[in-house]
Design a protein around this motif. Structure first.
Motif, PDB file in Angstrom:
ATOM      1  N   ILE A  31      43.538  44.386  30.994  1.00 31.14           N
ATOM      2  CA  ILE A  31      44.460  45.031  30.068  1.00 31.14           C
ATOM      3  C   ILE A  31      45.581  44.047  29.741  1.00 31.14           C
ATOM      4  O   ILE A  31      46.216  43.498  30.645  1.00 31.14           O
ATOM      5  N   ASN A  32      45.827  43.812  28.474  1.00 27.91           N
ATOM      6  CA  ASN A  32      46.928  42.953  28.029  1.00 27.91           C
ATOM      7  C   ASN A  32      47.729  43.701  26.969  1.00 27.91           C
ATOM      8  O   ASN A  32      47.212  43.996  25.891  1.00 27.91           O
ATOM      9  N   ILE A  33      48.980  44.021  27.294  1.00 23.80           N
ATOM     10  CA  ILE A  33      49.814  44.816  26.395  1.00 23.80           C
ATOM     11  C   ILE A  33      51.161  44.142  26.209  1.00 23.80           C
ATOM     12  O   ILE A  33      51.773  43.667  27.172  1.00 23.80           O
ATOM     13  N   THR A  34      51.621  44.099  24.969  1.00 21.86           N
ATOM     14  CA  THR A  34      52.986  43.671  24.647  1.00 21.86           C
ATOM     15  C   THR A  34      53.596  44.724  23.730  1.00 21.86           C
ATOM     16  O   THR A  34      52.954  45.160  22.770  1.00 21.86           O
ATOM     17  N   SER A  35      54.813  45.148  24.052  1.00 21.32           N
ATOM     18  CA  SER A  35      55.448  46.192  23.250  1.00 21.32           C
ATOM     19  C   SER A  35      55.731  45.688  21.835  1.00 21.32           C
ATOM     20  O   SER A  35      55.869  44.489  21.594  1.00 21.32           O
ATOM     21  N   ARG A  36      55.822  46.633  20.893  1.00 28.39           N
ATOM     22  CA  ARG A  36      56.036  46.272  19.500  1.00 28.39           C
ATOM     23  C   ARG A  36      57.334  45.484  19.299  1.00 28.39           C
ATOM     24  O   ARG A  36      57.413  44.572  18.490  1.00 28.39           O
ATOM     25  N   ASP A  37      58.361  45.829  20.082  1.00 32.54           N
ATOM     26  CA  ASP A  37      59.638  45.124  19.950  1.00 32.54           C
ATOM     27  C   ASP A  37      59.743  43.930  20.908  1.00 32.54           C
ATOM     28  O   ASP A  37      60.814  43.344  21.063  1.00 32.54           O
ATOM     29  N   SER A  38      58.643  43.590  21.569  1.00 34.22           N
ATOM     30  CA  SER A  38      58.572  42.442  22.493  1.00 34.22           C
ATOM     31  C   SER A  38      59.552  42.546  23.652  1.00 34.22           C
ATOM     32  O   SER A  38      59.962  41.539  24.227  1.00 34.22           O
ATOM     33  N   SER A  39      59.905  43.776  24.043  1.00 34.05           N
ATOM     34  CA  SER A  39      60.843  43.955  25.150  1.00 34.05           C
ATOM     35  C   SER A  39      60.148  43.988  26.510  1.00 34.05           C
ATOM     36  O   SER A  39      60.812  43.944  27.542  1.00 34.05           O
ATOM     37  N   TRP A  40      58.816  44.078  26.525  1.00 37.29           N
ATOM     38  CA  TRP A  40      58.087  44.014  27.788  1.00 37.29           C
ATOM     39  C   TRP A  40      56.630  43.658  27.532  1.00 37.29           C
ATOM     40  O   TRP A  40      56.119  43.816  26.412  1.00 37.29           O
ATOM     41  N   SER A  41      55.973  43.178  28.562  1.00 37.82           N
ATOM     42  CA  SER A  41      54.537  42.885  28.485  1.00 37.82           C
ATOM     43  C   SER A  41      53.918  43.162  29.849  1.00 37.82           C
ATOM     44  O   SER A  41      54.599  43.164  30.872  1.00 37.82           O
ATOM     45  N   SER A  42      52.609  43.403  29.836  1.00 40.93           N
ATOM     46  CA  SER A  42      51.904  43.672  31.082  1.00 40.93           C
ATOM     47  C   SER A  42      50.457  43.208  30.974  1.00 40.93           C
ATOM     48  O   SER A  42      49.791  43.460  29.967  1.00 40.93           O
ATOM     49  N   LYS A  43      50.007  42.521  31.992  1.00 44.52           N
ATOM     50  CA  LYS A  43      48.601  42.134  32.104  1.00 44.52           C
ATOM     51  C   LYS A  43      48.075  42.628  33.444  1.00 44.52           C
ATOM     52  O   LYS A  43      48.675  42.352  34.482  1.00 44.52           O
ATOM     53  N   VAL A  44      46.983  43.361  33.426  1.00 45.17           N
ATOM     54  CA  VAL A  44      46.366  43.882  34.645  1.00 45.17           C
ATOM     55  C   VAL A  44      44.987  43.255  34.788  1.00 45.17           C
ATOM     56  O   VAL A  44      44.212  43.223  33.822  1.00 45.17           O
ATOM     57  N   SER A  45      44.683  42.769  35.948  1.00 42.76           N
ATOM     58  CA  SER A  45      43.384  42.151  36.195  1.00 42.76           C
ATOM     59  C   SER A  45      42.836  42.600  37.541  1.00 42.76           C
ATOM     60  O   SER A  45      43.555  43.173  38.368  1.00 42.76           O
ATOM     61  N   PHE A  46      41.560  42.337  37.737  1.00 44.09           N
ATOM     62  CA  PHE A  46      40.877  42.743  38.962  1.00 44.09           C
ATOM     63  C   PHE A  46      39.944  41.621  39.382  1.00 44.09           C
ATOM     64  O   PHE A  46      39.342  40.949  38.546  1.00 44.09           O
ATOM     65  N   ARG A  47      39.840  41.397  40.683  1.00 37.97           N
ATOM     66  CA  ARG A  47      38.907  40.375  41.174  1.00 37.97           C
ATOM     67  C   ARG A  47      38.320  40.789  42.519  1.00 37.97           C
ATOM     68  O   ARG A  47      38.924  41.570  43.265  1.00 37.97           O
ATOM     69  N   PHE A  48      37.122  40.285  42.797  1.00 37.11           N
ATOM     70  CA  PHE A  48      36.530  40.521  44.105  1.00 37.11           C
ATOM     71  C   PHE A  48      35.654  39.346  44.497  1.00 37.11           C
ATOM     72  O   PHE A  48      35.197  38.566  43.659  1.00 37.11           O
ATOM     73  N   GLN A  49      35.446  39.221  45.806  1.00 36.52           N
ATOM     74  CA  GLN A  49      34.592  38.195  46.380  1.00 36.52           C
ATOM     75  C   GLN A  49      33.600  38.864  47.325  1.00 36.52           C
ATOM     76  O   GLN A  49      33.996  39.620  48.212  1.00 36.52           O
ATOM     77  N   THR A  50      32.313  38.584  47.122  1.00 37.20           N
ATOM     78  CA  THR A  50      31.263  39.087  48.000  1.00 37.20           C
ATOM     79  C   THR A  50      30.686  37.912  48.775  1.00 37.20           C
ATOM     80  O   THR A  50      30.305  36.901  48.170  1.00 37.20           O
ATOM     81  N   ARG A  51      30.602  38.053  50.097  1.00 36.65           N
ATOM     82  CA  ARG A  51      30.281  36.893  50.931  1.00 36.65           C
ATOM     83  C   ARG A  51      29.196  37.196  51.954  1.00 36.65           C
ATOM     84  O   ARG A  51      29.076  38.307  52.458  1.00 36.65           O
ATOM     85  N   TYR A  52      28.451  36.131  52.273  1.00 37.48           N
ATOM     86  CA  TYR A  52      27.551  36.139  53.427  1.00 37.48           C
ATOM     87  C   TYR A  52      28.027  35.071  54.407  1.00 37.48           C
ATOM     88  O   TYR A  52      28.291  33.929  54.019  1.00 37.48           O
ATOM     89  N   ASP A  53      28.127  35.432  55.691  1.00 35.20           N
ATOM     90  CA  ASP A  53      28.457  34.491  56.757  1.00 35.20           C
ATOM     91  C   ASP A  53      27.309  34.449  57.751  1.00 35.20           C
ATOM     92  O   ASP A  53      26.831  35.499  58.204  1.00 35.20           O
ATOM     93  N   GLY A  54      26.879  33.265  58.085  1.00 31.97           N
ATOM     94  CA  GLY A  54      25.890  33.080  59.139  1.00 31.97           C
ATOM     95  C   GLY A  54      26.443  32.135  60.186  1.00 31.97           C
ATOM     96  O   GLY A  54      27.079  31.126  59.854  1.00 31.97           O
ATOM     97  N   TYR A  55      26.218  32.457  61.473  1.00 30.17           N
ATOM     98  CA  TYR A  55      26.896  31.719  62.528  1.00 30.17           C
ATOM     99  C   TYR A  55      26.008  31.613  63.754  1.00 30.17           C
ATOM    100  O   TYR A  55      25.398  32.590  64.180  1.00 30.17           O
ATOM    101  N   TYR A  56      25.913  30.401  64.326  1.00 26.06           N
ATOM    102  CA  TYR A  56      25.277  30.289  65.636  1.00 26.06           C
ATOM    103  C   TYR A  56      25.922  29.145  66.415  1.00 26.06           C
ATOM    104  O   TYR A  56      26.450  28.187  65.857  1.00 26.06           O
ATOM    105  N   ARG A  57      25.882  29.272  67.754  1.00 20.57           N
ATOM    106  CA  ARG A  57      26.688  28.397  68.605  1.00 20.57           C
ATOM    107  C   ARG A  57      25.884  27.394  69.411  1.00 20.57           C
ATOM    108  O   ARG A  57      26.406  26.358  69.806  1.00 20.57           O
ATOM    109  N   SER A  58      24.638  27.642  69.721  1.00 21.73           N
ATOM    110  CA  SER A  58      23.904  26.713  70.578  1.00 21.73           C
ATOM    111  C   SER A  58      22.888  25.924  69.773  1.00 21.73           C
ATOM    112  O   SER A  58      22.531  26.284  68.658  1.00 21.73           O
ATOM    113  N   PHE A  59      22.400  24.833  70.367  1.00 20.54           N
ATOM    114  CA  PHE A  59      21.486  23.951  69.656  1.00 20.54           C
ATOM    115  C   PHE A  59      20.156  23.812  70.393  1.00 20.54           C
ATOM    116  O   PHE A  59      19.627  22.736  70.586  1.00 20.54           O
TER     117      PHE A  59
END
Length: 383
Positions: A31-59
């Motif tokens: 969402i990107n909004i600026t008022s008609r008289d330019s007295s305020w503005s607002s930008k709303v955004s959203f983000r996400f990260q989806t992850r896989y972790d794999g882990y092992y300790r011995s060899f």
């Protein structure tokens, strides 16, 4: 319920306006909004990260002692803009995954290049911490950051920048904060936290603030270099990291100790090549929390030094390869191990950091325990 309400609000809003056509390109906000008289503005955004972790300790045999998981690493709603005047800006960020406020700060440019910030936001600490988690060169930040960063807090910051000659840029930041970290509502428990940072850019500003995102996505045509130095003096800190980790409690209240942290960091970029380095030194005279009778409580300050060096090259195809070395040396009196970690990473940037896939593999050598290997893969989507 609060998380569910926020998510439903987003989807309902999108549903109501599903047939509308916007001129806002991908990655520039929902969402990107600026008022008609330019007295305020607002930008709303959203983000996400989806992850896989794999882990092992011995060899021994491959995947012996192996563990893995898939999860949402981050999911956040962000808002920024200005109110009344473009010189009075604001930023808000909410962590949907964990249910708390990250940033709620006003930024007033009150005189020439001088600005004052008031509210909750990141302190001017090590460069890697200030870089957004969505703009990193690797899947996540280094061990130096997780062991020594000073994170977010509530208070005021005064920021200035000026130029010497035609291109030498100097930035100065001073911060005074409550000291207990983010979202602490009980008031000041110990002393205050005082932070000062200076940045030197001898070849001028990076393109599109490239000194604060990973990879040389702008492919700087001339060498760009930034050197940063931060000193943080935390008076009577009551948490193990100063602003984060456990509160150091006693039978009658909180254990207080002064913590001093020094950061030195740099960023260099040129024609697709990027390099970043950081050094951290965290010290405290009283490392171990003690009760009223002098007995140890089990809490301690995670003091010591850290070194992080990383570099990468971005090919014209927007594939990048990168390597990182991190070394953590604990204070000799602490009952935790030193560790060295080597990381090799690869990224594909479809729309810069707004749409990308990253993967890395790390090999860690830790004292008094088995060596370990960690593999991570992550997808990022930022509206």
């Amino acid at each position: 319920m609060r998380k569910l309400f926020i998510l439903l609000s987003i989807f309902l809003f999108n549903g109501i306006y599903a047939q509308n056509i916007t001129n806002t390109p991908f990655g520039k906000g929902l969402i990107n909004i600026t008022s008609r008289d330019s007295s305020w503005s607002s930008k709303v955004s959203f983000r996400f990260q989806t992850r896989y972790d794999g882990y092992y300790r011995s060899f021994g045999p491959v995947f012996e002692d192996y563990s893995g998981r898939v999860y949402v690493r981050r999911a956040r709603i962000k808002g920024d803009g200005y109110a009344f005047s473009p010189k009075l800006k604001y930023k808000f960020e909410y962590d949907v995954a964990n249910g708390f406020v990250l940033d709620a700060v006003l930024k007033w440019n009150f005189y020439k290049n001088l600005s004052i910030w008031a509210g909750q936001t990141k302190l001017p600490g090590n460069r890697e911490r200030v870089i957004s988690s969505g703009d990193l060169q690797f899947v996540d930040r280094s061990l130096l950051n997780s062991n020594y960063n000073i994170d977010r807090d509530v208070g005021i910051q005064i920021r200035n920048h000026h130029k010497i000659g035609k291109q030498f840029v100097i930035r100065e930041i001073i911060a005074i904060s409550q000291g207990e970290g983010r979202n602490v509502t009980v008031g000041n428990l110990g002393g205050y936290d005082y932070t000062a940072r200076i940045e030197l850019l001898p070849f001028g500003n990076f393109t599109k603030k490239g000194d604060y995102f990973g990879a040389d996505l702008e492919r700087e045509k001339k060498i760009k270099f930034s050197l940063g130095i931060t000193y943080d003096m935390h008076d009577r800190a009551v948490r193990e990291h100063g602003n984060t980790r456990n509160f150091m409690r006693t039978e009658t209240g909180y254990f207080e100790t002064d913590i001093n942290t020094l950061f030195v960091d740099f960023m260099l970029k040129y024609r697709g090549f990027s390099m970043m380095g950081e050094y951290a030194d965290k010290r405290s005279k009283d490392l171990f929390a003690r009760g009223t009778e002098g007995e140890l409580t089990g809490d301690f300050v995670t003091a010591g030094t850290g070194l992080n060096l990383q570099a990468g090259y971005l090919f014209p195809s927007n594939y990048e390869i990168a390597a990182r070395y991190t070394s953590i040396t604990r204070d000799k009196d602490l009952p935790i191990n030193n560790i060295d970690q080597f990381t090799l990473g690869g990224s594909k940037y479809f729309v810069g950091h707004k749409l990308k896939v990253q993967a890395d593999i790390s090999y860690a050598k830790e004292e008094n325990t088995d060596d370990a290997v960690m593999y991570r893969m992550q997808f990022d989507l930022h509206f």
